[in-house]
Design a protein around this motif. Structure first.
Motif, PDB file in Angstrom:
ATOM      1  N   LYS A   1      15.236  -7.307 -18.056  1.00  0.00           N
ATOM      2  CA  LYS A   1      14.779  -6.001 -18.545  1.00  0.00           C
ATOM      3  C   LYS A   1      14.555  -5.036 -17.385  1.00  0.00           C
ATOM      4  N   LYS A  40      17.894  -3.920 -16.024  1.00  0.00           N
ATOM      5  CA  LYS A  40      18.517  -2.979 -16.962  1.00  0.00           C
ATOM      6  C   LYS A  40      17.882  -1.606 -16.844  1.00  0.00           C
ATOM      7  N   LYS A  41      16.545  -1.569 -16.674  1.00  0.00           N
ATOM      8  CA  LYS A  41      15.828  -0.302 -16.528  1.00  0.00           C
ATOM      9  C   LYS A  41      16.234   0.391 -15.228  1.00  0.00           C
ATOM     10  N   TYR A  83      13.948 -13.189 -18.626  1.00  0.00           N
ATOM     11  CA  TYR A  83      13.956 -12.047 -19.536  1.00  0.00           C
ATOM     12  C   TYR A  83      13.325 -10.818 -18.871  1.00  0.00           C
TER      13      TYR A  83
END
Length: 85
Positions: free
Chosen positions: A74, A77-78, A70
């Motif tokens: 994240k 994605k950032k 996870y």
């Protein structure tokens, strides 16, 4: 695409964990220990506690892997959002 993969992996992990809640199997050494203690008149709750400990040890690597996945998702994605802007 990655979000779908992460959701599928998390769903599979949860399903596997919930499916194993009904399993009463234990390793041979644990089973022998429990049978020995129960036959000597000790409480049956020892078996339940031992089974809970086994389930805890079984689940922890999957939980750690899920958390790492996870965080990785994240962060990726950032970084993708920063490159796009």
């Amino acid at each position: 695409m990655r979000k779908q993969i992460v959701i599928k992996l998390l769903s599979l992990t949860v399903i596997m964990y919930l499916g194993l809640m009904d399993v009463a199997a234990q390793c041979a050494m644990c089973r022998a220990s429990v049978e020995n203690n129960v036959s000597e008149g000790e409480s049956i709750s020892l078996a339940a506690k031992l089974n809970l400990g086994i389930m805890y040890l079984f689940a922890m690597p999957y939980i750690i892997a899920a958390v790492i996945g996870y965080v990785w998702y994240k962060k990726a994605k950032k970084n993708r959002a920063l490159k796009a802007s």
